[in-house]
Design a protein around this motif. Structure first.
Motif, mmCIF file in Angstrom:
data_model
loop_
_atom_site.group_PDB
_atom_site.id
_atom_site.type_symbol
_atom_site.label_atom_id
_atom_site.label_comp_id
_atom_site.label_asym_id
_atom_site.label_seq_id
_atom_site.Cartn_x
_atom_site.Cartn_y
_atom_site.Cartn_z
ATOM 1 N N GLN A 132 0.822 -1.210 0.000
ATOM 2 C CA GLN A 132 0.000 0.000 0.000
ATOM 3 C C GLN A 132 0.857 1.262 0.000
ATOM 4 N N ARG A 133 1.999 1.181 0.691
ATOM 5 C CA ARG A 133 2.891 2.339 0.710
ATOM 6 C C ARG A 133 4.256 1.926 0.189
ATOM 7 N N PRO A 134 4.391 1.852 -1.141
ATOM 8 C CA PRO A 134 5.683 1.417 -1.679
ATOM 9 C C PRO A 134 6.721 2.517 -1.481
ATOM 10 N N ALA A 135 7.924 2.131 -1.183
ATOM 11 C CA ALA A 135 8.994 3.124 -1.057
ATOM 12 C C ALA A 135 9.814 3.057 -2.332
ATOM 13 N N LEU A 136 9.868 4.184 -3.027
ATOM 14 C CA LEU A 136 10.643 4.201 -4.266
ATOM 15 C C LEU A 136 12.078 4.580 -3.965
ATOM 16 N N LEU A 137 12.933 4.326 -4.936
ATOM 17 C CA LEU A 137 14.328 4.708 -4.775
ATOM 18 C C LEU A 137 14.475 6.180 -5.114
ATOM 19 N N GLU A 138 15.550 6.776 -4.617
ATOM 20 C CA GLU A 138 15.807 8.178 -4.898
ATOM 21 C C GLU A 138 16.065 8.333 -6.388
ATOM 22 N N GLY A 139 15.345 9.237 -7.039
ATOM 23 C CA GLY A 139 15.562 9.450 -8.474
ATOM 24 C C GLY A 139 14.243 9.621 -9.198
ATOM 25 N N THR A 140 14.306 9.591 -10.531
ATOM 26 C CA THR A 140 13.099 9.830 -11.318
ATOM 27 C C THR A 140 12.265 8.551 -11.409
ATOM 28 N N VAL A 141 11.042 8.731 -11.896
ATOM 29 C CA VAL A 141 10.146 7.599 -12.108
ATOM 30 C C VAL A 141 10.799 6.607 -13.062
ATOM 31 N N GLU A 193 0.994 11.753 -19.237
ATOM 32 C CA GLU A 193 1.912 12.095 -20.332
ATOM 33 C C GLU A 193 3.273 11.455 -20.076
ATOM 34 N N ALA A 194 4.106 11.534 -21.112
ATOM 35 C CA ALA A 194 5.452 10.955 -20.998
ATOM 36 C C ALA A 194 6.305 11.685 -19.950
ATOM 37 N N ASP A 195 5.964 12.957 -19.674
ATOM 38 C CA ASP A 195 6.819 13.692 -18.726
ATOM 39 C C ASP A 195 6.669 13.178 -17.288
ATOM 40 N N PHE A 196 5.690 12.312 -17.072
ATOM 41 C CA PHE A 196 5.562 11.663 -15.760
ATOM 42 C C PHE A 196 6.831 10.889 -15.424
ATOM 43 N N LEU A 197 7.478 10.363 -16.478
ATOM 44 C CA LEU A 197 8.709 9.584 -16.279
ATOM 45 C C LEU A 197 9.843 10.415 -15.711
ATOM 46 N N LYS A 198 9.773 11.729 -15.936
ATOM 47 C CA LYS A 198 10.853 12.611 -15.477
ATOM 48 C C LYS A 198 10.646 13.091 -14.048
ATOM 49 N N ARG A 199 9.460 12.810 -13.483
ATOM 50 C CA ARG A 199 9.174 13.297 -12.131
ATOM 51 C C ARG A 199 10.099 12.632 -11.119
ATOM 52 N N LYS A 200 10.448 13.394 -10.073
ATOM 53 C CA LYS A 200 11.304 12.847 -9.014
ATOM 54 C C LYS A 200 10.453 12.102 -7.990
ATOM 55 N N THR A 234 10.446 12.321 -4.903
ATOM 56 C CA THR A 234 9.983 13.174 -3.809
ATOM 57 C C THR A 234 8.773 14.032 -4.206
ATOM 58 N N GLU A 235 8.533 14.145 -5.539
ATOM 59 C CA GLU A 235 7.414 14.984 -5.988
ATOM 60 C C GLU A 235 6.133 14.177 -6.133
ATOM 61 N N LEU A 236 6.201 12.871 -5.881
ATOM 62 C CA LEU A 236 5.032 12.021 -6.126
ATOM 63 C C LEU A 236 4.151 11.930 -4.895
ATOM 64 N N SER A 237 2.826 11.883 -5.130
ATOM 65 C CA SER A 237 1.911 11.642 -4.015
ATOM 66 C C SER A 237 1.916 10.142 -3.709
#
Lengths: 220, 271
Positions: free
Chosen positions: A88-97, A130-137, A139-142
């Motif tokens: 439910q609360r995945p922890a992503l690695l530091e960096g972009t999507v 959009e494709a720019d979702f891949l560039k999101r960091k 830390t910017e994700l909900s």
């Protein structure tokens, strides 16, 4: 479906925490194409069931088998490349999507596969992004967006079983519907696939599942 | 290295002790209430060192290898307990792991250095073995303690991340590699830092002592270089061993993260 072999089978499964049983005596057989809801009140151990199925925790009682082979005989990385748990609360690695999506191909179990950007873009379009979702960091994700990334990260690996733990709890209605659509299209492409899904949303449970397993905390 | 140094007698000791009196007077005049602490600390320091002097005379006369080994293991035990006592979390075999990594790394490196570099006969000659072992132990325990603490804290903090990776097919090593790397780096920081500035900011105590005792500065420097390499390699070895042992305890062969095996020390105090 003319009587294929079950993909996932449990026999008398029980999970104990300290000295009290969260649930016990759980038996089920799931077949290709199954859409299973895991139902029970908060704190009844729905997440624990998904964790046990994914092999992150052990059951204290009973056995579990996948493709006719007992879980204890599977090499865990190989098993978990086919049965993927989405917390439910995945922890992503530091960096972009995109970096997060590419990262998994470093694992030895996926060394023969490569990152398919086109496929990801297709999934994203189904999700209305959009494709720019891949560039999101990261830390910017909900919270909901992190779950979407974790879902895409799993989806690109063509798993057979997906274990969804409240996948849309932090998404708005439209985003949730989009995610459901993507799950549908995955299941249509992967004919052997099945999933387990936990939610508190009754309408979604009706839409997304055909059968339910009920668990509740036994008085100890 | 002859004994052309000025030996200290009772008079010199008394005069040095008098230096602390100045501080006592200041403390009393300004009501700093430091007297008791200063007094206790001075007494402890003097009695512990005097005791050590007598013990060392006895130890240096030891010829029996088993006695020497026993004493070395005792020192390693104290060092390993002290390495664990500074960490906040614990797991079942933490003391054993700490002892193994402290003892193996320090004894192995010290023995190799004595047999291969210093080439003293026999290699466990107590006058060389114990001072060197003591220095190596003191530094290794520092690195081990930091690495161990960092590794356990990191696994707890990154539990979600590590399990997310395990859940999609990472091996335990792939999933926890960042924590392993961080812990190793943390454990090596003290010795790396001290090597960076050695001779510029800090004058190593052992080297200073040798020079005061009449050794040529360059001779003392050569000795110091050998010691620092010993400390650095023993620290690295100890840090790697403790991380591997904690890794195997906290991530099992079923590629599960067993944070349930980690518990917080009741008082939670750090030194």
């Amino acid at each position: 479906m003319n009587c294929p072999a079950p993909v996932l089978q449990a026999n008398n499964l029980g999970r104990q925490i300290e000295s009290s049983w969260m649930w016990k005596g759980l038996s089920f057989s799931f077949y290709p194409g199954d859409r299973v809801g895991v139902v029970g009140p908060s704190g009844s151990g729905k997440t624990l069931l998904l964790r046990v199925i994914s092999g992150l925790d052990d059951a204290q009682e009973g056995n579990l088998s996948f493709q006719g082979k007992a879980l204890r005989h599977w090499q865990m990385p190989e098993y978990r490349s086919q049965v993927i748990f989405l917390p439910q609360r995945p922890a992503l690695l530091e960096g972009t999507v995109e970096m997060n999506l590419q990262y998994v191909y470093r694992f030895s179990i996926y060394q023969d596969q490569t990152y398919q950007r086109e496929q990801i873009l297709h999934y994203l379009s189904l999700l209305g992004r959009e494709a720019d979702f891949l560039k999101r960091k990261d830390t910017e994700l909900s919270g909901g967006e992190s779950q979407i990334v974790a879902f895409l990260r799993a989806l690109q690996l063509s798993p057979i079983v997906l274990l969804f733990d409240e996948p849309t709890a932090s998404l708005d209605e439209d985003a949730a519907k989009n995610l459901e659509t993507l799950v549908h299209s995955w299941q249509q492409q992967q004919s052997r696939s099945l999933y387990l899904w936990t939610t508190h949303d009754q309408a979604q449970l009706k839409r997304m599942t055909d059968q339910q397993i009920h668990i509740w905390k036994k008085a100890s | 290295m002859t004994s052309d140094y000025i030996a200290m007698g009772p008079w010199q000791l008394a005069f040095a002790a008098a230096l602390i009196l100045i501080n006592l007077i200041f403390s009393m005049m300004l009501k700093l209430q430091l007297e008791k602490m200063l007094w206790v600390a001075s007494l402890r320091m003097v009695s512990q060192l005097l005791l050590l002097g007598y013990v060392l005379e006895w130890i240096f006369a030891l010829q029996n290898f088993v006695m020497i080994l026993g004493l070395a293991l005792m020192m390693a035990t104290v060092a390993s307990v002290s390495a664990v006592s500074r960490t906040r979390r614990r797991f079942g075999t933490i003391y054993l792991s700490s002892f193994m990594s402290v003892a193996v790394s320090s004894c192995f490196i010290t023995s190799i250095a004595l047999a291969g570099i210093v080439q003293i006969e026999p290699w466990y000659h107590p006058q060389y073995f114990f001072p060197l072992l003591g220095m190596v132990l003191g530094n290794t325990l520092n690195g081990i303690s930091l690495a161990l603490d960092r590794f356990m804290e990191d696994l707890s903090a990154r539990q979600n991340q590590i399990e997310s990776l395990l859940a999609i097919g990472a091996t335990r090593w792939e999933a926890a590699h960042d924590s392993v790397k961080e812990a190793a780096r943390t454990g090596m920081i003290p010795i790396i830092n001290s090597m960076m500035v050695m001779g510029i900011v800090s004058l190593p105590g052992m080297m200073t002592g040798q020079i005061l005792a009449g050794a040529l500065p360059l001779d003392a420097v050569y000795y110091q270089i050998v010691i620092v390499f010993m400390i650095a390699s023993a620290s690295a070895l100890g840090v790697i061993l403790i991380i591997l042992m904690a890794f195997h305890c906290l991530l099992n062969t079923r590629h599960q993260l067993c944070t349930a095996r980690l518990h917080t020390k009741p008082s939670g105090k750090r030194k």
